[in-house]
Write a protein that holds these residues in place. Structure first.
Motif, PDB file in Angstrom:
ATOM      1  N   LEU A   1      -5.271 101.893 -61.440  1.00  0.00           N
ATOM      2  CA  LEU A   1      -4.453 101.811 -62.657  1.00  0.00           C
ATOM      3  C   LEU A   1      -4.927 100.707 -63.601  1.00  0.00           C
ATOM      4  O   LEU A   1      -4.340 100.499 -64.662  1.00  0.00           O
ATOM      5  CB  LEU A   1      -2.993 101.548 -62.308  1.00  0.00           C
ATOM      6  CG  LEU A   1      -2.203 102.667 -61.651  1.00  0.00           C
ATOM      7  CD1 LEU A   1      -0.790 102.185 -61.321  1.00  0.00           C
ATOM      8  CD2 LEU A   1      -2.139 103.904 -62.540  1.00  0.00           C
ATOM      9  N   GLY A   2      -5.934  99.964 -63.203  1.00  0.00           N
ATOM     10  CA  GLY A   2      -6.432  98.906 -64.066  1.00  0.00           C
ATOM     11  C   GLY A   2      -6.076  97.519 -63.550  1.00  0.00           C
ATOM     12  O   GLY A   2      -6.180  96.542 -64.285  1.00  0.00           O
TER      13      GLY A   2
ATOM     14  N   PHE B   1     -16.816  99.362 -61.278  1.00  0.00           N
ATOM     15  CA  PHE B   1     -16.844  97.921 -61.039  1.00  0.00           C
ATOM     16  C   PHE B   1     -15.825  97.134 -61.868  1.00  0.00           C
ATOM     17  O   PHE B   1     -15.264  96.160 -61.358  1.00  0.00           O
ATOM     18  CB  PHE B   1     -18.253  97.374 -61.295  1.00  0.00           C
ATOM     19  CG  PHE B   1     -19.208  97.658 -60.176  1.00  0.00           C
ATOM     20  CD1 PHE B   1     -19.188  96.900 -59.014  1.00  0.00           C
ATOM     21  CD2 PHE B   1     -20.114  98.706 -60.256  1.00  0.00           C
ATOM     22  CE1 PHE B   1     -20.056  97.172 -57.959  1.00  0.00           C
ATOM     23  CE2 PHE B   1     -20.991  98.983 -59.201  1.00  0.00           C
ATOM     24  CZ  PHE B   1     -20.957  98.221 -58.055  1.00  0.00           C
ATOM     25  N   PRO B   2     -15.559  97.488 -63.127  1.00  0.00           N
ATOM     26  CA  PRO B   2     -14.681  96.590 -63.909  1.00  0.00           C
ATOM     27  C   PRO B   2     -13.283  96.419 -63.291  1.00  0.00           C
ATOM     28  O   PRO B   2     -12.787  95.298 -63.181  1.00  0.00           O
ATOM     29  CB  PRO B   2     -14.616  97.270 -65.287  1.00  0.00           C
ATOM     30  CG  PRO B   2     -15.907  98.041 -65.379  1.00  0.00           C
ATOM     31  CD  PRO B   2     -16.158  98.538 -63.982  1.00  0.00           C
ATOM     32  N   ASN B   3     -12.656  97.513 -62.874  1.00  0.00           N
ATOM     33  CA  ASN B   3     -11.320  97.374 -62.291  1.00  0.00           C
ATOM     34  C   ASN B   3     -11.365  96.681 -60.932  1.00  0.00           C
ATOM     35  O   ASN B   3     -10.441  95.932 -60.583  1.00  0.00           O
ATOM     36  CB  ASN B   3     -10.630  98.740 -62.182  1.00  0.00           C
ATOM     37  CG  ASN B   3     -10.130  99.241 -63.523  1.00  0.00           C
ATOM     38  OD1 ASN B   3     -10.086  98.490 -64.501  1.00  0.00           O
ATOM     39  ND2 ASN B   3      -9.760 100.501 -63.596  1.00  0.00           N
ATOM     40  N   ALA B   4     -12.425  96.915 -60.159  1.00  0.00           N
ATOM     41  CA  ALA B   4     -12.548  96.212 -58.878  1.00  0.00           C
ATOM     42  C   ALA B   4     -12.728  94.716 -59.107  1.00  0.00           C
ATOM     43  O   ALA B   4     -12.114  93.894 -58.422  1.00  0.00           O
ATOM     44  CB  ALA B   4     -13.736  96.773 -58.088  1.00  0.00           C
ATOM     45  N   LEU B   5     -13.543  94.369 -60.082  1.00  0.00           N
ATOM     46  CA  LEU B   5     -13.783  92.951 -60.379  1.00  0.00           C
ATOM     47  C   LEU B   5     -12.505  92.263 -60.858  1.00  0.00           C
ATOM     48  O   LEU B   5     -12.213  91.127 -60.453  1.00  0.00           O
ATOM     49  CB  LEU B   5     -14.886  92.830 -61.435  1.00  0.00           C
ATOM     50  CG  LEU B   5     -15.288  91.411 -61.848  1.00  0.00           C
ATOM     51  CD1 LEU B   5     -15.792  90.605 -60.661  1.00  0.00           C
ATOM     52  CD2 LEU B   5     -16.352  91.464 -62.947  1.00  0.00           C
ATOM     53  N   ALA B   6     -11.741  92.942 -61.680  1.00  0.00           N
ATOM     54  CA  ALA B   6     -10.475  92.353 -62.147  1.00  0.00           C
ATOM     55  C   ALA B   6      -9.545  92.068 -60.972  1.00  0.00           C
ATOM     56  O   ALA B   6      -8.870  91.040 -60.923  1.00  0.00           O
ATOM     57  CB  ALA B   6      -9.801  93.287 -63.162  1.00  0.00           C
ATOM     58  N   ALA B   7      -9.494  92.988 -60.016  1.00  0.00           N
ATOM     59  CA  ALA B   7      -8.644  92.767 -58.837  1.00  0.00           C
ATOM     60  C   ALA B   7      -9.159  91.601 -58.006  1.00  0.00           C
ATOM     61  O   ALA B   7      -8.367  90.796 -57.489  1.00  0.00           O
ATOM     62  CB  ALA B   7      -8.593  94.041 -57.991  1.00  0.00           C
TER      63      ALA B   7
ATOM     64  N   PHE C   1       6.073 110.537 -63.277  1.00  0.00           N
ATOM     65  CA  PHE C   1       4.820 111.215 -63.620  1.00  0.00           C
ATOM     66  C   PHE C   1       3.606 110.304 -63.542  1.00  0.00           C
ATOM     67  O   PHE C   1       2.521 110.760 -63.209  1.00  0.00           O
ATOM     68  CB  PHE C   1       4.928 111.830 -65.026  1.00  0.00           C
ATOM     69  CG  PHE C   1       5.965 112.907 -65.104  1.00  0.00           C
ATOM     70  CD1 PHE C   1       5.660 114.199 -64.705  1.00  0.00           C
ATOM     71  CD2 PHE C   1       7.271 112.640 -65.504  1.00  0.00           C
ATOM     72  CE1 PHE C   1       6.619 115.202 -64.730  1.00  0.00           C
ATOM     73  CE2 PHE C   1       8.235 113.631 -65.532  1.00  0.00           C
ATOM     74  CZ  PHE C   1       7.912 114.919 -65.140  1.00  0.00           C
ATOM     75  N   VAL C   2       3.789 109.036 -63.874  1.00  0.00           N
ATOM     76  CA  VAL C   2       2.632 108.126 -63.877  1.00  0.00           C
ATOM     77  C   VAL C   2       2.823 106.921 -62.963  1.00  0.00           C
ATOM     78  O   VAL C   2       1.952 106.041 -62.924  1.00  0.00           O
ATOM     79  CB  VAL C   2       2.261 107.673 -65.308  1.00  0.00           C
ATOM     80  CG1 VAL C   2       1.919 108.894 -66.159  1.00  0.00           C
ATOM     81  CG2 VAL C   2       3.369 106.864 -65.958  1.00  0.00           C
ATOM     82  N   GLY C   3       3.904 106.882 -62.197  1.00  0.00           N
ATOM     83  CA  GLY C   3       4.087 105.837 -61.202  1.00  0.00           C
ATOM     84  C   GLY C   3       4.965 104.681 -61.666  1.00  0.00           C
ATOM     85  O   GLY C   3       5.139 104.454 -62.863  1.00  0.00           O
ATOM     86  N   PHE C   4       5.498 103.950 -60.695  1.00  0.00           N
ATOM     87  CA  PHE C   4       6.404 102.849 -60.996  1.00  0.00           C
ATOM     88  C   PHE C   4       5.735 101.662 -61.695  1.00  0.00           C
ATOM     89  O   PHE C   4       6.364 101.042 -62.559  1.00  0.00           O
ATOM     90  CB  PHE C   4       7.104 102.364 -59.718  1.00  0.00           C
ATOM     91  CG  PHE C   4       8.226 103.269 -59.279  1.00  0.00           C
ATOM     92  CD1 PHE C   4       9.470 103.209 -59.898  1.00  0.00           C
ATOM     93  CD2 PHE C   4       8.039 104.194 -58.269  1.00  0.00           C
ATOM     94  CE1 PHE C   4      10.505 104.053 -59.512  1.00  0.00           C
ATOM     95  CE2 PHE C   4       9.067 105.048 -57.874  1.00  0.00           C
ATOM     96  CZ  PHE C   4      10.305 104.977 -58.496  1.00  0.00           C
ATOM     97  N   PRO C   5       4.494 101.298 -61.349  1.00  0.00           N
ATOM     98  CA  PRO C   5       3.962 100.063 -61.959  1.00  0.00           C
ATOM     99  C   PRO C   5       3.904 100.116 -63.486  1.00  0.00           C
ATOM    100  O   PRO C   5       4.314  99.170 -64.157  1.00  0.00           O
ATOM    101  CB  PRO C   5       2.565  99.936 -61.332  1.00  0.00           C
ATOM    102  CG  PRO C   5       2.686 100.641 -60.013  1.00  0.00           C
ATOM    103  CD  PRO C   5       3.594 101.812 -60.287  1.00  0.00           C
TER     104      PRO C   5
ATOM    105  N   LEU D   1     -11.236 102.800 -70.111  1.00  0.00           N
ATOM    106  CA  LEU D   1     -10.498 102.120 -69.034  1.00  0.00           C
ATOM    107  C   LEU D   1      -9.364 101.251 -69.572  1.00  0.00           C
ATOM    108  O   LEU D   1      -8.659 100.605 -68.801  1.00  0.00           O
ATOM    109  CB  LEU D   1     -11.432 101.232 -68.218  1.00  0.00           C
ATOM    110  CG  LEU D   1     -12.462 101.916 -67.324  1.00  0.00           C
ATOM    111  CD1 LEU D   1     -13.318 100.854 -66.649  1.00  0.00           C
ATOM    112  CD2 LEU D   1     -11.785 102.790 -66.263  1.00  0.00           C
ATOM    113  N   GLY D   2      -9.198 101.189 -70.868  1.00  0.00           N
ATOM    114  CA  GLY D   2      -8.128 100.386 -71.428  1.00  0.00           C
ATOM    115  C   GLY D   2      -8.641  99.114 -72.083  1.00  0.00           C
ATOM    116  O   GLY D   2      -7.863  98.201 -72.354  1.00  0.00           O
ATOM    117  N   ALA D   3      -9.959  99.063 -72.324  1.00  0.00           N
ATOM    118  CA  ALA D   3     -10.534  97.931 -73.051  1.00  0.00           C
ATOM    119  C   ALA D   3     -10.149  96.567 -72.475  1.00  0.00           C
ATOM    120  O   ALA D   3      -9.627  95.699 -73.159  1.00  0.00           O
ATOM    121  CB  ALA D   3     -10.141  97.992 -74.535  1.00  0.00           C
TER     122      ALA D   3
END
Lengths: 122, 122, 122, 122, 122, 122
Positions: B60-61, B96-102, E93-97, F60-62
């Motif tokens: 989800l980002g 990679f971008p979302n993994a790196l943010a996490a 539809f798109v989840g709780f978060p 990805l949402g910038a």
């Protein structure tokens, strides 16, 4: 044993040939980086890795590739219940539609393999 | 013990009060359906459920909520290595971008808690 | 009347049986939580709720499930124009490709039901 | 020459009729705003614009529309290699599954057009 | 009255200046196409259009822009309850978060405007 | 010259140290696979690759990472106009909100670097 053999099982040769024909370079990265480097890392057992893969694919909209990892999870010791729980839980985070699409693919897979759900067998 | 207590730990009262003030009805669903019904289901241990939750949130980002489940995973027996592997693997599926943010959020959390990465300690 | 009957109409029994066979537990949550609890809440009429559902599904990539809610919107008083406006507007927020995919599904549905677009009838 | 003709080539009339039948208003926006206004802007050549379009569509899950822009890229001077590189690179940012789905569509397109990959001919 | 004035209200001049400084061409499209052409279409009232906009933005991860449309919904006749229902429903539809993130933004907005939730006053 | 040096420029050492501290293994994959293997492939010049990277990140949402590639594009020969066109075009495929968020980041970057938009100077 290679990680691809552990996940793909009897489909190994068919999948390998198919992906190689789709694109040799992209397949080389999937083979050498995704499977034999990252998924082969120690620190998480392959069953858990496959449940995580299923979860990622549900978030992406549960595309056809998910079948590979639904089978891969069962092949590496996940019970039908563990896969179902993985799918059901994902509805909380990414919504019911993508979770339901994944469950339909899983049900079709179980039917194809002649495995009746323990729930359905009662 | 409630699932929320198991996941939220010492933050239980602060989180509960905060979510209740954000919206009492939405919080009631998060409490009664998401946590105490779905995440409380048998069939998967809570550690695995938290690693799956982290994976969904990365897709989800990797929003701020991920911190709750990064802590929840550690609190329920996941090692630092298991959380790192969960994050690293997700790069294959969602990039990679979302993994790196996490991973940045996880590193900040470990620092706040005074836990040095075994890697960094050498 | 149950919310599912209001949305699913004549397809009620077929959908219920199908979803129950896909997974009894996931269907129970869809039935008891999604439809009969959340979608049944007061404060928004069912027509508006179905237009919102269509919007959410377009953002997810307009999967097949969207047909259920396109029909549900018409069944609960939305005009063809209102559904079209909902789809067209979504292009602004999530892009033309997903809006176009939804419109194709809607057009196929109208054709199947023998409803010609007033635009096309001129 | 209109941008649609440059991108759609011989499929121009079939695509135009098809989209007009899906929805005349949505098609009018796609025609007048998306293609003939935004994609027609100076500052980037059409080949680069089509590679960017492919990249956006991969991120959305590589739906069928991507075929239009895969063909559009080739039609405006992109080599097979440039399209392949565009797809392969996207795996880094949005994951392997969506990149692989796009590559499958591209391979099917090349086969249909009787173009063998230089790699395969090798 | 322009659609932008109806949605942006007292913030009209500040938003217009800000967007024009971000990029004059992108703002021109947002102004002339998104607001004054598409959102200005007949067939759906502006209150419903704003609830749909909120729903699209929640699916995108509830970015800061959602505040504009949360205010726009209230400004065009949506009650606090209607906005809350829109947000709560989207969790299905798109989840709780993402739903929760939107509700936090809405609560902060209500507080800033000195509007206590009827629930909280209750 | 390494691809990272070409993209990161003067920020090379700061970025390398920062990512290494976030996670040595994830950084090793980003360095050896993402940058020095995939982005280093022949077949597309680095300027085009950076415009494609920007496009993926907008979808990805910038997120904040986009700044790295906005700078990387300029550093490898993209004009301000080419970057703006890349961002504006993406609105067609993934919607205005994510495109606008990227443009805000780009404008802030240009201001920080003391580059006035030619449009604004005009």
């Amino acid at each position: 044993m290679s990680i691809r053999k552990a996940i793909w099982g009897d489909n190994f040769e068919a999948i390998e040939q198919n992906l190689g024909e789709v694109d040799p370079d992209l397949y080389a990265y999937i083979r050498d980086f995704a499977y034999e480097e990252v998924l082969a890392r120690p620190g998480l057992d392959l069953k858990t890795r496959e449940l995580l893969a299923i979860t990622s694919l549900i978030a992406l909209g549960a595309p056809k590739e998910i079948a590979t990892h639904l089978e891969g999870a069962l092949r590496n010791g996940a019970t039908e219940q563990e896969v179902r729980e993985t799918i059901i839980q994902s509805a909380l985070f990414v919504g019911f539609p993508n979770a339901l699409a994944a469950m339909k693919t899983f049900r079709a897979l179980l039917r194809k393999e002649g495995r009746a759900s323990s729930r359905e067998r009662g």
